[in-house]
Motif scaffolding. Structure first.
Motif, PDB file in Angstrom:
ATOM      1  N   MET A   5       0.508  13.595 -14.370  1.00  0.00           N
ATOM      2  CA  MET A   5      -0.675  14.141 -15.038  1.00  0.00           C
ATOM      3  C   MET A   5      -0.703  15.668 -14.980  1.00  0.00           C
ATOM      4  SD  MET A   5      -3.995  11.724 -14.426  1.00  0.00           S
ATOM      5  CE  MET A   5      -3.697  11.048 -12.820  1.00  0.00           C
ATOM      6  N   ILE A   6      -0.275  16.236 -13.836  1.00  0.00           N
ATOM      7  CA  ILE A   6      -0.395  17.695 -13.700  1.00  0.00           C
ATOM      8  C   ILE A   6       0.839  18.439 -14.210  1.00  0.00           C
ATOM      9  CG2 ILE A   6      -1.952  17.531 -11.695  1.00  0.00           C
ATOM     10  CD1 ILE A   6       0.558  18.538 -10.041  1.00  0.00           C
ATOM     11  N   LEU A  50       0.831  -1.206   0.000  1.00  0.00           N
ATOM     12  CA  LEU A  50       0.000   0.000   0.000  1.00  0.00           C
ATOM     13  C   LEU A  50       0.867   1.258   0.000  1.00  0.00           C
ATOM     14  CD1 LEU A  50      -2.927  -1.007   2.377  1.00  0.00           C
ATOM     15  CD2 LEU A  50      -2.844  -1.033  -0.100  1.00  0.00           C
ATOM     16  N   CYS A 100       0.689   6.099  -7.161  1.00  0.00           N
ATOM     17  CA  CYS A 100      -0.454   6.972  -7.462  1.00  0.00           C
ATOM     18  C   CYS A 100      -0.008   8.442  -7.409  1.00  0.00           C
ATOM     19  CB  CYS A 100      -1.603   6.736  -6.473  1.00  0.00           C
ATOM     20  SG  CYS A 100      -2.541   5.242  -6.832  1.00  0.00           S
ATOM     21  N   THR A 152      -4.033  25.099 -15.272  1.00  0.00           N
ATOM     22  CA  THR A 152      -2.625  25.355 -15.602  1.00  0.00           C
ATOM     23  C   THR A 152      -2.494  25.925 -17.013  1.00  0.00           C
ATOM     24  OG1 THR A 152      -2.093  23.427 -14.264  1.00  0.00           O
ATOM     25  CG2 THR A 152      -0.307  24.318 -15.612  1.00  0.00           C
ATOM     26  N   SER A 194       1.862   1.571  -3.490  1.00  0.00           N
ATOM     27  CA  SER A 194       0.675   1.951  -4.255  1.00  0.00           C
ATOM     28  C   SER A 194       0.454   3.459  -4.147  1.00  0.00           C
ATOM     29  CB  SER A 194      -0.523   1.173  -3.714  1.00  0.00           C
ATOM     30  OG  SER A 194      -1.708   1.729  -4.172  1.00  0.00           O
ATOM     31  N   TYR A 240      -0.108  11.168 -10.389  1.00  0.00           N
ATOM     32  CA  TYR A 240      -0.699  12.503 -10.209  1.00  0.00           C
ATOM     33  C   TYR A 240       0.281  13.576 -10.692  1.00  0.00           C
ATOM     34  CZ  TYR A 240      -2.487  16.608  -7.736  1.00  0.00           C
ATOM     35  OH  TYR A 240      -2.940  17.859  -7.430  1.00  0.00           O
ATOM     36  N   LEU A 269      -7.465   5.436  -4.187  1.00  0.00           N
ATOM     37  CA  LEU A 269      -6.463   6.508  -4.340  1.00  0.00           C
ATOM     38  C   LEU A 269      -6.532   7.115  -5.737  1.00  0.00           C
ATOM     39  CD1 LEU A 269      -3.210   5.145  -2.678  1.00  0.00           C
ATOM     40  CD2 LEU A 269      -4.222   7.367  -2.267  1.00  0.00           C
ATOM     41  N   PHE A 270      -6.576   6.246  -6.727  1.00  0.00           N
ATOM     42  CA  PHE A 270      -6.593   6.684  -8.118  1.00  0.00           C
ATOM     43  C   PHE A 270      -7.877   7.479  -8.406  1.00  0.00           C
ATOM     44  CE2 PHE A 270      -7.093   6.038 -12.729  1.00  0.00           C
ATOM     45  CZ  PHE A 270      -5.856   6.495 -13.135  1.00  0.00           C
ATOM     46  N   LEU A 293       0.447  -2.331 -19.570  1.00  0.00           N
ATOM     47  CA  LEU A 293      -0.230  -2.534 -18.284  1.00  0.00           C
ATOM     48  C   LEU A 293      -0.711  -3.981 -18.138  1.00  0.00           C
ATOM     49  CD1 LEU A 293      -2.311   0.750 -17.861  1.00  0.00           C
ATOM     50  CD2 LEU A 293      -0.091   0.188 -16.901  1.00  0.00           C
ATOM     51  N   LEU A 321       6.382   3.322 -19.747  1.00  0.00           N
ATOM     52  CA  LEU A 321       5.166   4.007 -20.200  1.00  0.00           C
ATOM     53  C   LEU A 321       5.535   5.203 -21.081  1.00  0.00           C
ATOM     54  CD1 LEU A 321       2.470   2.849 -19.325  1.00  0.00           C
ATOM     55  CD2 LEU A 321       2.210   4.747 -17.741  1.00  0.00           C
ATOM     56  N   VAL A 332       0.034   1.485 -24.220  1.00  0.00           N
ATOM     57  CA  VAL A 332      -0.179   1.611 -22.763  1.00  0.00           C
ATOM     58  C   VAL A 332      -0.947   0.399 -22.240  1.00  0.00           C
ATOM     59  CG1 VAL A 332      -1.360   2.959 -20.979  1.00  0.00           C
ATOM     60  CG2 VAL A 332      -0.030   4.125 -22.745  1.00  0.00           C
ATOM     61  N   GLU A 376      -8.826  15.377  -9.260  1.00  0.00           N
ATOM     62  CA  GLU A 376      -8.015  16.471  -8.713  1.00  0.00           C
ATOM     63  C   GLU A 376      -6.967  16.906  -9.749  1.00  0.00           C
ATOM     64  OE1 GLU A 376      -7.930  18.408  -6.237  1.00  0.00           O
ATOM     65  OE2 GLU A 376      -5.853  19.106  -6.247  1.00  0.00           O
ATOM     66  N   ALA A 377      -6.329  15.904 -10.369  1.00  0.00           N
ATOM     67  CA  ALA A 377      -5.330  16.209 -11.399  1.00  0.00           C
ATOM     68  C   ALA A 377      -5.993  16.920 -12.574  1.00  0.00           C
ATOM     69  CB  ALA A 377      -4.658  14.919 -11.868  1.00  0.00           C
ATOM     70  N   VAL A 424      -6.554  20.527 -11.682  1.00  0.00           N
ATOM     71  CA  VAL A 424      -5.286  21.272 -11.680  1.00  0.00           C
ATOM     72  C   VAL A 424      -4.867  21.561 -13.120  1.00  0.00           C
ATOM     73  CG1 VAL A 424      -2.815  21.145 -11.118  1.00  0.00           C
ATOM     74  CG2 VAL A 424      -4.493  20.375  -9.455  1.00  0.00           C
ATOM     75  N   LEU A 425      -5.006  20.540 -13.971  1.00  0.00           N
ATOM     76  CA  LEU A 425      -4.629  20.688 -15.383  1.00  0.00           C
ATOM     77  C   LEU A 425      -5.433  21.784 -16.062  1.00  0.00           C
ATOM     78  CD1 LEU A 425      -4.100  17.251 -17.157  1.00  0.00           C
ATOM     79  CD2 LEU A 425      -2.534  19.171 -16.968  1.00  0.00           C
ATOM     80  N   THR A 449      -7.651  -0.408  -2.394  1.00  0.00           N
ATOM     81  CA  THR A 449      -7.008   0.818  -1.895  1.00  0.00           C
ATOM     82  C   THR A 449      -6.405   1.621  -3.044  1.00  0.00           C
ATOM     83  OG1 THR A 449      -6.399  -0.531  -0.011  1.00  0.00           O
ATOM     84  CG2 THR A 449      -5.481   1.669  -0.083  1.00  0.00           C
ATOM     85  N   SER A 450      -5.753   0.930  -3.977  1.00  0.00           N
ATOM     86  CA  SER A 450      -5.139   1.638  -5.108  1.00  0.00           C
ATOM     87  C   SER A 450      -6.215   2.315  -5.953  1.00  0.00           C
ATOM     88  CB  SER A 450      -4.348   0.661  -5.985  1.00  0.00           C
ATOM     89  OG  SER A 450      -3.405   0.005  -5.200  1.00  0.00           O
ATOM     90  N   LEU A 498      -7.517  10.923  -6.904  1.00  0.00           N
ATOM     91  CA  LEU A 498      -6.457  11.775  -7.455  1.00  0.00           C
ATOM     92  C   LEU A 498      -6.733  12.220  -8.895  1.00  0.00           C
ATOM     93  CD1 LEU A 498      -3.215  10.114  -6.052  1.00  0.00           C
ATOM     94  CD2 LEU A 498      -4.107  12.358  -5.496  1.00  0.00           C
ATOM     95  N   THR A 499      -7.410  11.367  -9.683  1.00  0.00           N
ATOM     96  CA  THR A 499      -7.609  11.697 -11.103  1.00  0.00           C
ATOM     97  C   THR A 499      -8.438  12.970 -11.303  1.00  0.00           C
ATOM     98  OG1 THR A 499      -7.411   9.355 -11.551  1.00  0.00           O
ATOM     99  CG2 THR A 499      -8.247  10.706 -13.334  1.00  0.00           C
TER     100      THR A 499
END
Lengths: 214, 100
Positions: A52-53, A38, A45, B98, A41, A49, B83-84, B44, A212, B40, B90-91, B94-95, B79-80, B87-88
């Motif tokens: 991405m930003i 975790l 993550c 910007t 992880s 982030y 989180l993802f 993955l 990637l 991608v 939010e990103a 922000v983008l 959990t991952s 965050l996505t």
């Protein structure tokens, strides 16, 4: 709680029965591995982030790193995992000499990996990478890498490298104690679980950070 | 544990060879100039295959009680994903703010 409920719970949890059908050592090791996974992880993550930003395009890793060299590091780690698996099975079958020899080969693999990582770190630091970004006027700054790039690199590979170091300490203790006849087969298995986890984390870092496309 | 009784070490060499072949395929994939989304997805998918092979064969998860495998996969995956999922967006916000 009704009487029938109490009896039913006792039948499963009243002692002597393991819900995971494994020893407490192995169960706790797996719980530790989940918690450690975790951590990675969250780091991955966070890296996603930051990527991405990023206000500027993420650089192609082929421009910054030697991918064949990173592939060699992956090869070394996968090979060391194979030796570790062999050591675990040999210990379970009672062949402690074979177990010890394979743990030693695993340690050698880990040392080669660490050496490669140290070389990679010194190389990228020499190119101007710092934890907070690229040094102005450096080779990396000319490539236009965002500050998030070296930060992600140092955090991800640094945390992984620290796990390799702790894994090596565990393996050296395991090999020494196995030579002295003091490690039970389960001790080799626990060390093996940790080492395979280190390999598993590298699979994710290798793909998500190095392969990637931008 | 129901490993191959004739050669209990065989699973490690076969897994090792499979992992190396997959790694080479992942490295070679970018040479084929496939669409980015496909590359991608390809990377993955094979990353997950490698993870399952290490977990199942090297860490012996396939021989453990299914509750351990459940705890490991569901615990990490859920959990991952949480989180993802947080965050996505939010990103993305922000983008959007910007200047590029």
């Amino acid at each position: 709680m009704s009487a029938s409920h109490a009896v039913s719970a006792d039948a499963h949890w009243g002692g002597g029965v393991s819900p995971f059908a494994a020893s407490w050592q192995k169960t706790m090791m797996w719980i530790f591995i989940v918690t450690d996974a975790l951590l990675f992880s969250a780091l991955l993550c966070g890296y996603g982030y930051l990527r991405m930003i990023s206000p500027v395009p993420w650089p192609e890793t082929t421009e910054v790193f030697s991918i064949p060299f990173i592939a060699f590091m992956t090869f070394v780690l996968i090979t060391s995992s194979m030796f570790m698996g062999t050591a675990v099975t040999a210990a379970r079958l009672g062949d402690m000499k074979k177990a010890r020899n394979n743990v030693v080969l695993t340690i050698l693999g880990g040392l080669v990996f660490l050496g490669c990582q140290a070389y990679e770190w010194s190389h990228i630091i020499h190119e101007g990478a710092r934890l907070t970004g690229a040094l102005p006027g450096s080779e990396l700054a000319h490539l236009g890498v965002p500050p998030q790039f070296p930060s992600s690199f140092f955090l991800l590979t640094g945390f992984h490298g620290s796990h390799v170091i702790s894994g090596l300490v565990i393996l050296i203790i395991t090999a020494t104690r196995t030579s002295m006849g003091k490690t039970p087969p389960q001790g080799v298995e626990m060390a093996g679980l940790y080492w395979h986890f280190v390999d598993l984390v590298w699979v994710f870092i290798f793909t998500l950070f190095y392969l990637l496309p931008s | 544990m129901s490993e191959n009784a004739s050669n209990p070490y065989k699973i490690y060499t076969t897994t090792w060879i499979a992992l190396l072949i997959i790694t080479v395929a992942m490295l070679a994939a970018e040479k084929f100039h496939m669409p980015r989304w496909f590359l991608v997805l390809f990377l993955l998918a094979f990353m997950m295959v490698k993870a399952i092979m290490i977990g199942g064969n090297f860490m012996h998860l396939r021989y453990e009680h299914s509750r351990i495998a459940f705890m490991v996969f569901v615990g990490i995956l859920v959990t991952s994903l949480i989180l993802f999922a947080f965050l996505t967006p939010e990103a993305a916000s922000v983008l959007a703010k910007t200047p590029r």
